[in-house]
Every structure is written in structure tokens, then in C-alpha cells.
Write an enzyme that holds these catalytic residues in place. Structure first.
Site, short mmCIF file in Angstrom:
data_model
loop_
_atom_site.label_atom_id
_atom_site.label_comp_id
_atom_site.label_asym_id
_atom_site.label_seq_id
_atom_site.Cartn_x
_atom_site.Cartn_y
_atom_site.Cartn_z
N ASP A 252 -72.77 -35.63 -18.52
CA ASP A 252 -71.62 -36.02 -19.32
C ASP A 252 -70.67 -36.83 -18.44
O ASP A 252 -71.05 -37.31 -17.38
CB ASP A 252 -70.92 -34.75 -19.84
CG ASP A 252 -70.29 -34.94 -21.21
OD1 ASP A 252 -69.31 -35.72 -21.30
OD2 ASP A 252 -70.76 -34.33 -22.17
N HIS B 110 -63.99 -35.60 -22.00
CA HIS B 110 -65.19 -35.19 -22.73
C HIS B 110 -66.00 -34.17 -21.95
O HIS B 110 -66.36 -33.10 -22.46
CB HIS B 110 -66.03 -36.42 -23.07
CG HIS B 110 -67.09 -36.18 -24.09
ND1 HIS B 110 -68.37 -35.84 -23.76
CD2 HIS B 110 -67.06 -36.25 -25.45
CE1 HIS B 110 -69.11 -35.71 -24.86
NE2 HIS B 110 -68.33 -35.95 -25.90
N SER C 17 -70.78 -33.24 -30.31
CA SER C 17 -70.81 -33.01 -28.86
C SER C 17 -70.50 -31.56 -28.54
O SER C 17 -71.13 -30.94 -27.68
CB SER C 17 -69.78 -33.90 -28.16
OG SER C 17 -70.25 -35.21 -27.98
#
Length: 440
Positions: A179, A210, A358
Site C-alpha cells: 500500500d 491510505h 480498500s
């Protein structure tokens, strides 16, 4: 205070939290940030694969992801430079990927227009006997909806997280988070990151939104008096930065950065690899995912709600594709998990609300770690089947709008691994049909 007033204050509090989270979830990138330069170059770059010698020919079989010299590396670099010159290219980067037996070279045009159209260039490279294969560099993005609403942890209710943790906390399981950058100094992540690596050479390492949010959902510390509890709080994370933050999508990645990170995860004995991202199919990444499955690694991918098949890598055979539990028409074969209004960690000792597949995928990566602690020898296909077997319609939950058909029944999935009932156990008949747990 009556119930009506209590509800009004709760909604006002949620709105304030939502506004704060929206203001700070994704950091802004400067106009001259390196990711802009990399994006500008990607249309003129290709990946060229050269075959590595068989492992028994190499004295450095314990390679773990660095630039180890295996005695033939200099020769492959020389071949790469000759190839590049013959096709109007130059070598700009390379990385050995022994997990699939290749050395990956990034090449770009030596002079604008000299190499010709990309399709013609790739065809020429593919017919060169020295090349295993050549391909374009694909781009990927994190699948983040970014609509925070209520400051509650969905898994605490829908998955009865406290009950799950009586049976398993993911202890001894390593989860690779491929990620953007993870803030390993966050109060809810301190001590949870086993190893950190940056595979985005053109953009300095950073703690990013994120990756930090995904990591928190998987393995935030439990019982520390702060923030949230991760799905697998005793699992340990490999923080593999293959993506970088941008002003548009929450995170961007490409074939080369993802390939380096996945290869590293395989060479570092990760049991679960979480990929909360989506993009086009890619030969290099497909080869690495197949190698991971052959090694018994569980792969979790976020299903892209804009793609009928969920996009790649979620649609790759063997990958556990996960959609948000509020998505109206999830891709066939995908599982549902909490992915709306999820509180989680954010860089700089902050917490906020996030939404998107996600984060649904991160829930399932954590759940896989719980199951693997109980049954370490469970192969990926069996674990995926056990999760799918726990996906069912719960009438009461459907009536309340809390869950939809196909949502994972986490209690049932972990109960299969534990061999005992964990949550609602109305009679001993419930546990009679459960398989006995594997020896630990």
C-alpha cells in the site's frame, strides 16, 4: 435527556467527526512532487524481464529482496544495456525477483520518438530471444470512497469482534500490507510493524493516509485506551510501500513498485498479502500472485465497484475479492465486509472515518490472520472456502439495514477454525457439526 435529544447529539457529533476526517484524510501533493514526474514518464517506460539462473546455480539462495550479486547479475545487466541500446532505450532501474525467477528491468526511450510506438516496441522485445517477456508499466489506485459518517467500528457489531478475540488475535501471523506509507509511530500501530520497506524510489518515504488506515483496520493495538481495535491486533505487519499519495485517487502504484513489494513479501514469509488497490491485468503481477498461491500465501484484494469482475488483482483466480457491505451489486464471487463509515488510524496520531472496498479488504486480511493462528496449515483455497461458507443472509440484520446478503459471518468462519461456537450458541447442537481444530 430523552432518547430523541440523545439521537440528535449523536448525529451532530458524527457530522463534526466526518467534516474533520474529510479535511485531513488525504494530504495534498505539491505541484512539483516527484509522483507527477513519474506519471509523466510512465508512458515512455516498459518492463523487460530476463530469466535468472535456477536456484541451485546461485550461492545466495537466502536472498530476501535486496541487490545481492549472484555471480550472473553483472552479466544480466550487461545484456540489458545491450538490449536497450538495440531498441532505442536506456536502463533506468532494475530489481531481482527470485520468487518467480526473473530480473525486472525498467527501460525508457533514450531519445523522444526513437523507440517508436509502445506496442511495436513491446512486440520487438518479445521476439528477442534474450527476453523472457516485456510489458508496459500499468498504474493502480487505492479503492477509497472517502465518505465518513458515524464514529463507530462496524466490525465490533456485525462481526462481534470481542467474541472473536477470545479465540484468536492473529498471534504469530505476518500480514504484508502492500500500500502507501504506514505511520508506524501512530499510537495504535506502535510495535505492530515488523518491517518497513519503501519501493517507490522517485517519491520519498512518508506516513500516508491510505496505508495507515488499512494497517489500523488490520492490526491496531487492542486495550491501549486509544482509538480502535484491529481485527487481528496480535498479527505483525510488513509495511511495504508500493504506492504514493496524490491529489486525486488516494494512492497510486504501478507494475514495478507493486512487483518489488509482492516479491519482497514472498521472500519474507508473509502468510497474508493485503492489496487494497485495483487496476488492469498485468503479466508480472499475475506471475507473482501465482507464485504466492503456490507457496500457500493467502491473497486478499479490494473489488473495484466500477468493474463488473471487480478489477485486478481482485479478479485473479485464488485471490479473495472483497466488496464493501453496502455495495449494491458486488462482483460475482466476491465477499462482503464492513467498508462504510469505518473509524481507523490516520497519520500524525489521528483517527478518522473512511469508506471503500480498500477497507473492506483490510477487514478480511485481519480475519484471515485470526483463522491462520488457529489453523496455520490452512491452504489459501480452503481458507477462501471457509470464508465463503460463512457468507449468508441474516434476516434480522437485513431488516435493520446493518448487513446485506453475502456478508461474511465472521463468527461462523472463525468458529470453523476453532472447532467451537464463539458468539450466539443456543444449544450444543450448534457445535456438534463443527470440525475439530487442527493441532497447534
Amino acid at each position: 435527556m430523552n432518547q430523541r435529544h440523545t439521537g440528535i447529539f449523536a448525529r451532530l457529533f458524527a457530522l463534526c467527526a466526518a467534516l474533520c476526517a474529510l479535511a485531513c484524510v488525504v494530504p495534498r501533493a505539491s505541484a512539483d512532487a516527484p509522483d507527477a514526474r513519474q506519471a509523466a514518464q510512465s508512458g515512455h517506460q516498459v518492463l523487460v524481464m530476463l530469466r535468472m539462473p535456477s536456484p541451485h546455480f546461485r550461492p545466495d539462495g537466502a536472498y530476501g529482496g535486496g541487490y545481492t550479486d549472484d555471480g550472473t547479475r553483472a552479466a544480466r545487466r550487461r545484456v540489458a544495456r545491450e538490449l536497450a541500446a538495440a531498441h532505442g532505450l536506456r536502463v533506468v532501474d532494475d530489481w531481482p525477483m527470485p520468487a518467480i525467477g526473473i530480473d525486472c528491468f525498467v527501460m525508457e526511450e533514450a531519445q523522444a520518438g526513437r523507440a517508436g510506438p509502445v506496442d511495436r516496441l513491446l512486440d520487438a522485445l518479445a521476439h528477442d530471444p534474450r527476453v523472457e517477456w516485456a510489458q508496459a508499466i500499468q498504474e493502480y489506485r487505492g479503492l477509497d470512497a472517502g465518505d465518513p459518517l458515524l464514529p463507530v467500528q462496524p466490525a465490533a457489531r456485525a462481526w462481534q469482534l470481542t467474541s472473536l478475540h477470545r479465540a484468536s488475535t492473529g498471534r504469530g501471523v505476518t500480514v504484508a500490507v502492500v500500500d502507501s506509507g504506514i505511520d508506524e509511530k501512530h499510537p495504535d500501530l506502535a510495535g505492530q510493524v515488523k518491517l518497513r520497506r519503501n519501493f517507490v524510489d522517485t517519491y520519498p518515504d512518508a506516513a500516508e493516509a491510505h496505508g495507515t488506515a488499512v494497517a489500523g483496520i488490520i492490526a491496531a493495538r487492542e486495550g491501549n485506551g486509544l482509538g480502535i481495535a484491529g481485527i487481528a491486533p496480535d498479527a505483525r505487519l510488513l509495511a511495504l510501500r508500493a504506492c504514493w499519495e496524490t491529489e486525486g485517487p488516494p494512492a497510486r502504484c504501478n507494475s514495478f513498485t507493486l512487483g518489488k513489494a509482492i516479491n519482497f513479501a514472498l521472500m519474507s514469509d508473509a502468510r497474508v498479502i493485503n492489496m487494497s488497490l485495483g487496476g488492469p491485468r498485468d503479466r508480472l503481477l499475475q506471475a507473482l500472485l501465482d507464485a504466492a498461491l503456490a507457496r500457500g500465501v493467502t491473497l486478499v484484494g479490494a473489488a473495484d465497484p466500477n468493474q463488473p469482475d471487480g478489477g485486478f488483482p481482485a479478479s485473479h483466480p485464488g485471490v479473495i475479492a472483497v466488496a464493501s457491505d453496502t455495495q449494491q451489486a458486488p462482483p460475482p464471487g466476491s465477499l462482503r465486509a464492513p467498508g462504510t463509515d469505518v473509524p481507523t488510524s490516520l497519520p500524525g496520531a489521528r483517527w478518522g472515518m473512511v469508506s471503500g472496498s480498500s477497507y473492506a479488504a483490510a477487514h478480511v486480511a485481519g480475519l484471515a490472520a485470526l483463522m491462520l493462528e488457529l489453523r496455520p496449515d490452512t491452504p489459501p483455497a480452503r481458507l477462501k472456502a471457509d470464508l465463503a461458507g460463512g457468507a449468508r443472509i441474516l434476516p434480522a440484520a437485513l431488516a435493520s439495514g446493518a448487513r446485506q446478503a453475502g456478508s461474511i459471518d465472521a463468527c461462523a468462519a472463525v468458529a470453523r477454525a476453532a472447532g467451537t461456537c464463539l458468539c450466539l450458541c443456543p444449544s450444543t447442537a450448534t457445535t456438534a457439526s463443527l470440525p475439530a481444530p487442527h493441532p497447534r
